[in-house]
Motif scaffolding. Structure first.
Motif, PDB file in Angstrom:
ATOM      1  N   SER A  67       0.833  -1.205   0.000  1.00 64.52           N
ATOM      2  CA  SER A  67       0.000   0.000   0.000  1.00 64.52           C
ATOM      3  C   SER A  67       0.864   1.251   0.000  1.00 64.52           C
ATOM      4  O   SER A  67       0.423   2.324  -0.434  1.00 64.52           O
ATOM      5  N   THR A  68       2.102   1.139   0.476  1.00 65.05           N
ATOM      6  CA  THR A  68       3.015   2.285   0.472  1.00 65.05           C
ATOM      7  C   THR A  68       3.421   2.641  -0.944  1.00 65.05           C
ATOM      8  O   THR A  68       3.462   3.814  -1.323  1.00 65.05           O
ATOM      9  N   VAL A  69       3.715   1.632  -1.760  1.00 60.48           N
ATOM     10  CA  VAL A  69       4.132   1.859  -3.146  1.00 60.48           C
ATOM     11  C   VAL A  69       2.931   2.216  -4.025  1.00 60.48           C
ATOM     12  O   VAL A  69       3.083   2.841  -5.077  1.00 60.48           O
ATOM     13  N   ALA A  70       1.730   1.853  -3.589  1.00 53.95           N
ATOM     14  CA  ALA A  70       0.528   2.016  -4.410  1.00 53.95           C
ATOM     15  C   ALA A  70       0.332   3.428  -4.968  1.00 53.95           C
ATOM     16  O   ALA A  70      -0.045   3.555  -6.142  1.00 53.95           O
ATOM     17  N   PRO A  71       0.555   4.518  -4.207  1.00 48.05           N
ATOM     18  CA  PRO A  71       0.344   5.841  -4.809  1.00 48.05           C
ATOM     19  C   PRO A  71       1.202   6.084  -6.045  1.00 48.05           C
ATOM     20  O   PRO A  71       0.745   6.718  -6.995  1.00 48.05           O
ATOM     21  N   ILE A  72       2.447   5.599  -6.033  1.00 47.22           N
ATOM     22  CA  ILE A  72       3.304   5.752  -7.211  1.00 47.22           C
ATOM     23  C   ILE A  72       2.729   4.969  -8.376  1.00 47.22           C
ATOM     24  O   ILE A  72       2.565   5.483  -9.485  1.00 47.22           O
ATOM     25  N   THR A  73       2.408   3.690  -8.139  1.00 52.86           N
ATOM     26  CA  THR A  73       1.943   2.827  -9.216  1.00 52.86           C
ATOM     27  C   THR A  73       0.592   3.278  -9.752  1.00 52.86           C
ATOM     28  O   THR A  73       0.361   3.298 -10.966  1.00 52.86           O
ATOM     29  N   GLU A  74      -0.330   3.652  -8.862  1.00 50.45           N
ATOM     30  CA  GLU A  74      -1.647   4.092  -9.316  1.00 50.45           C
ATOM     31  C   GLU A  74      -1.538   5.339 -10.193  1.00 50.45           C
ATOM     32  O   GLU A  74      -2.234   5.458 -11.215  1.00 50.45           O
ATOM     33  N   ALA A  75      -0.675   6.255  -9.799  1.00 45.16           N
ATOM     34  CA  ALA A  75      -0.474   7.460 -10.601  1.00 45.16           C
ATOM     35  C   ALA A  75       0.155   7.124 -11.946  1.00 45.16           C
ATOM     36  O   ALA A  75      -0.232   7.671 -12.988  1.00 45.16           O
ATOM     37  N   LEU A  76       1.125   6.225 -11.954  1.00 44.25           N
ATOM     38  CA  LEU A  76       1.746   5.786 -13.211  1.00 44.25           C
ATOM     39  C   LEU A  76       0.728   5.116 -14.121  1.00 44.25           C
ATOM     40  O   LEU A  76       0.717   5.352 -15.335  1.00 44.25           O
ATOM     41  N   VAL A  77      -0.125   4.276 -13.551  1.00 43.27           N
ATOM     42  CA  VAL A  77      -1.141   3.587 -14.349  1.00 43.27           C
ATOM     43  C   VAL A  77      -2.064   4.599 -15.014  1.00 43.27           C
ATOM     44  O   VAL A  77      -2.400   4.478 -16.196  1.00 43.27           O
ATOM     45  N   GLU A  78      -2.463   5.616 -14.267  1.00 38.52           N
ATOM     46  CA  GLU A  78      -3.367   6.617 -14.828  1.00 38.52           C
ATOM     47  C   GLU A  78      -2.705   7.393 -15.956  1.00 38.52           C
ATOM     48  O   GLU A  78      -3.326   7.650 -16.997  1.00 38.52           O
ATOM     49  N   GLU A  79      -1.455   7.780 -15.782  1.00 38.10           N
ATOM     50  CA  GLU A  79      -0.742   8.496 -16.839  1.00 38.10           C
ATOM     51  C   GLU A  79      -0.470   7.589 -18.040  1.00 38.10           C
ATOM     52  O   GLU A  79      -0.567   8.014 -19.193  1.00 38.10           O
ATOM     53  N   TYR A  80      -0.144   6.339 -17.768  1.00 42.18           N
ATOM     54  CA  TYR A  80       0.173   5.387 -18.842  1.00 42.18           C
ATOM     55  C   TYR A  80      -1.045   5.145 -19.730  1.00 42.18           C
ATOM     56  O   TYR A  80      -0.897   4.935 -20.939  1.00 42.18           O
ATOM     57  N   ALA A  81      -2.225   5.195 -19.166  1.00 42.65           N
ATOM     58  CA  ALA A  81      -3.446   4.984 -19.949  1.00 42.65           C
ATOM     59  C   ALA A  81      -3.585   6.019 -21.053  1.00 42.65           C
ATOM     60  O   ALA A  81      -4.188   5.750 -22.098  1.00 42.65           O
ATOM     61  N   GLY A  82      -2.998   7.197 -20.864  1.00 47.20           N
ATOM     62  CA  GLY A  82      -3.029   8.218 -21.904  1.00 47.20           C
ATOM     63  C   GLY A  82      -2.026   7.971 -23.002  1.00 47.20           C
ATOM     64  O   GLY A  82      -2.094   8.603 -24.066  1.00 47.20           O
ATOM     65  N   VAL A  83      -1.073   7.079 -22.764  1.00 44.69           N
ATOM     66  CA  VAL A  83      -0.047   6.762 -23.750  1.00 44.69           C
ATOM     67  C   VAL A  83      -0.378   5.469 -24.489  1.00 44.69           C
ATOM     68  O   VAL A  83      -0.253   5.388 -25.711  1.00 44.69           O
ATOM     69  N   GLN A  84      -0.784   4.466 -23.733  1.00 44.49           N
ATOM     70  CA  GLN A  84      -1.147   3.162 -24.321  1.00 44.49           C
ATOM     71  C   GLN A  84      -2.544   2.792 -23.827  1.00 44.49           C
ATOM     72  O   GLN A  84      -2.715   2.027 -22.891  1.00 44.49           O
ATOM     73  N   GLY A  85      -3.530   3.351 -24.482  1.00 51.52           N
ATOM     74  CA  GLY A  85      -4.906   3.186 -24.036  1.00 51.52           C
ATOM     75  C   GLY A  85      -5.466   1.788 -24.199  1.00 51.52           C
ATOM     76  O   GLY A  85      -6.523   1.477 -23.640  1.00 51.52           O
ATOM     77  N   LYS A  86      -4.781   0.935 -24.970  1.00 53.85           N
ATOM     78  CA  LYS A  86      -5.273  -0.422 -25.185  1.00 53.85           C
ATOM     79  C   LYS A  86      -4.616  -1.442 -24.259  1.00 53.85           C
ATOM     80  O   LYS A  86      -4.822  -2.640 -24.414  1.00 53.85           O
ATOM     81  N   VAL A  87      -3.821  -0.956 -23.313  1.00 56.56           N
ATOM     82  CA  VAL A  87      -3.217  -1.833 -22.309  1.00 56.56           C
ATOM     83  C   VAL A  87      -3.982  -1.652 -21.008  1.00 56.56           C
ATOM     84  O   VAL A  87      -4.110  -0.537 -20.502  1.00 56.56           O
ATOM     85  N   GLN A  88      -4.475  -2.742 -20.465  1.00 54.58           N
ATOM     86  CA  GLN A  88      -5.208  -2.702 -19.195  1.00 54.58           C
ATOM     87  C   GLN A  88      -4.272  -3.118 -18.070  1.00 54.58           C
ATOM     88  O   GLN A  88      -3.804  -4.255 -18.028  1.00 54.58           O
ATOM     89  N   VAL A  89      -3.992  -2.186 -17.165  1.00 55.90           N
ATOM     90  CA  VAL A  89      -3.124  -2.469 -16.020  1.00 55.90           C
ATOM     91  C   VAL A  89      -3.974  -2.455 -14.759  1.00 55.90           C
ATOM     92  O   VAL A  89      -4.627  -1.461 -14.451  1.00 55.90           O
ATOM     93  N   THR A  90      -3.978  -3.559 -14.033  1.00 56.57           N
ATOM     94  CA  THR A  90      -4.718  -3.648 -12.774  1.00 56.57           C
ATOM     95  C   THR A  90      -3.729  -3.869 -11.636  1.00 56.57           C
ATOM     96  O   THR A  90      -2.793  -4.659 -11.763  1.00 56.57           O
ATOM     97  N   VAL A  91      -3.952  -3.164 -10.529  1.00 51.61           N
ATOM     98  CA  VAL A  91      -3.042  -3.244  -9.384  1.00 51.61           C
ATOM     99  C   VAL A  91      -3.843  -3.399  -8.098  1.00 51.61           C
ATOM    100  O   VAL A  91      -4.665  -2.538  -7.770  1.00 51.61           O
TER     101      VAL A  91
END
Length: 331
Positions: A67-91
């Motif tokens: 849960s400590t690392v989660a804020p970094i990863t969740e933010a990265l996932v949201e930004e990444y969706a704007g770059v590769q919208g056809k990749v589904q990342v679940t965390v």
């Protein structure tokens, strides 16, 4: 668990992370050949295929863990969706230990961790035939907090923390630490035992002894935040980013006279509660799943900026370059 978003919005400037998906802007060569129906536009010239479309990747990526690392990863996932919208990342957020359990079971491509992997977890992965690679994402200062309404605690030593947090069969009162403090019972909030934050605190503060039995444990750091906000006699510990996101209602306690901040965490002066944050990646998934490889590449390229944006401390640039070089070798 989206408190990171508010901090992210105030610290990121202009979303400078929309990097490398734009491709080459150079003009396409013209030819004297008669254009076909597929290539002809209204002007009779060849139609360019956008580089972003050529680079588009499809697929899915799954992760779990700290849960400590989660804020970094969740933010990265949201930004990444704007770059590769056809990749589904679940965390998921099962805690470091819970994340490793899923990683060992082959359920995830990566596992976030707020402590280094244990020898027994390495052995279990080896037994399961899973090769992995460790990547460091950022640094964190495990932060001890009390309510802003607590007007007596400003600084604690490591010995004070031991006296407070280690179970000894007594009812802990603030006056046990300092007779000038209130003779009020201390209310404890702690990350759950599956959390890497708990493991780290256990290693450097508890020395393997039992945590105070009266403590409320949760894998969700926001539960800990809310508990301290509601009680001036409460104390808790969790990642630095969660303190920053709630600093209007929480007070960070100095440890041995040193307050947690970017400088003291990066230098290690905030000791012994400064620590690294990791992501562990499955090697076979990196080589077999282009979506996962691309997401990990994006992660390492942007982890420093995103760590700072959500309240952690980035690594030196060369550390991320080393990570990217290691990643390239696993493709």
């Amino acid at each position: 668990m989206k408190s990171w978003k508010y901090l992210l919005m105030t610290t990121m400037v202009g979303s400078a992370l929309a990097l490398a998906a734009c491709g080459d802007d150079s003009d396409t060569e013209t030819t004297e050949e008669t254009p076909t129906e597929e290539t002809a536009g209204e002007t009779g010239t060849e139609t360019e295929t956008p580089a972003a479309e050529e680079a588009a990747i499809e697929g899915s990526v799954s992760g779990d863990g700290s849960s400590t690392v989660a804020p970094i990863t969740e933010a990265l996932v949201e930004e990444y969706a704007g770059v590769q919208g056809k990749v589904q990342v679940t965390v998921g957020v099962s805690g470091t230990g819970g994340g490793f359990e899923k990683f060992i079971a082959g359920e995830t491509d990566f596992s976030n961790a707020s402590r280094p992997i244990k020898d027994e977890e390495k052995a279990a992965l080896a037994d399961a035939g899973i090769d992995f690679t460790e990547f460091q994402l950022a640094n964190d200062g495990l932060t001890v907090v009390v309510s802003q309404e607590n007007d007596w605690v400003e600084d604690l030593t490591v010995e004070d923390l031991k006296k407070l947090w280690i179970e000894d069969g007594t009812t802990k009162k603030w006056s046990d630490i300092n007779p000038e403090w209130p003779a009020e019972e201390v209310v404890f909030y702690s990350p759950g035992t599956d959390s890497g934050t708990y493991d780290y605190f256990d290693e450097v503060i508890l020395d393997g002894e039992d945590l105070a039995k009266s403590a409320t444990l949760s894998e969700d750091d926001n539960v800990l935040v809310q508990g301290v906000q509601a009680d001036k006699n409460a104390i808790a510990f969790f990642g630095y980013a969660y303190y920053l996101a709630n600093q209007d209602t929480l007070k960070a306690v100095k440890i041995g006279g040193v307050e947690p901040n970017n400088e003291t965490i990066e230098s290690g002066e905030y000791s012994p509660l400064s620590r690294p944050l990791f992501v562990y990646a499955k090697n076979s998934a990196l080589s077999e799943n282009p979506a996962f490889y691309d997401f990990m590449k994006y992660t390492l390229e942007n982890a420093g900026e995103m760590a700072e944006a959500v309240g952690y401390v980035s690594l030196p640039a060369e550390k991320y370059e080393e990570g990217l070089s290691t990643l390239e070798g696993l493709k």
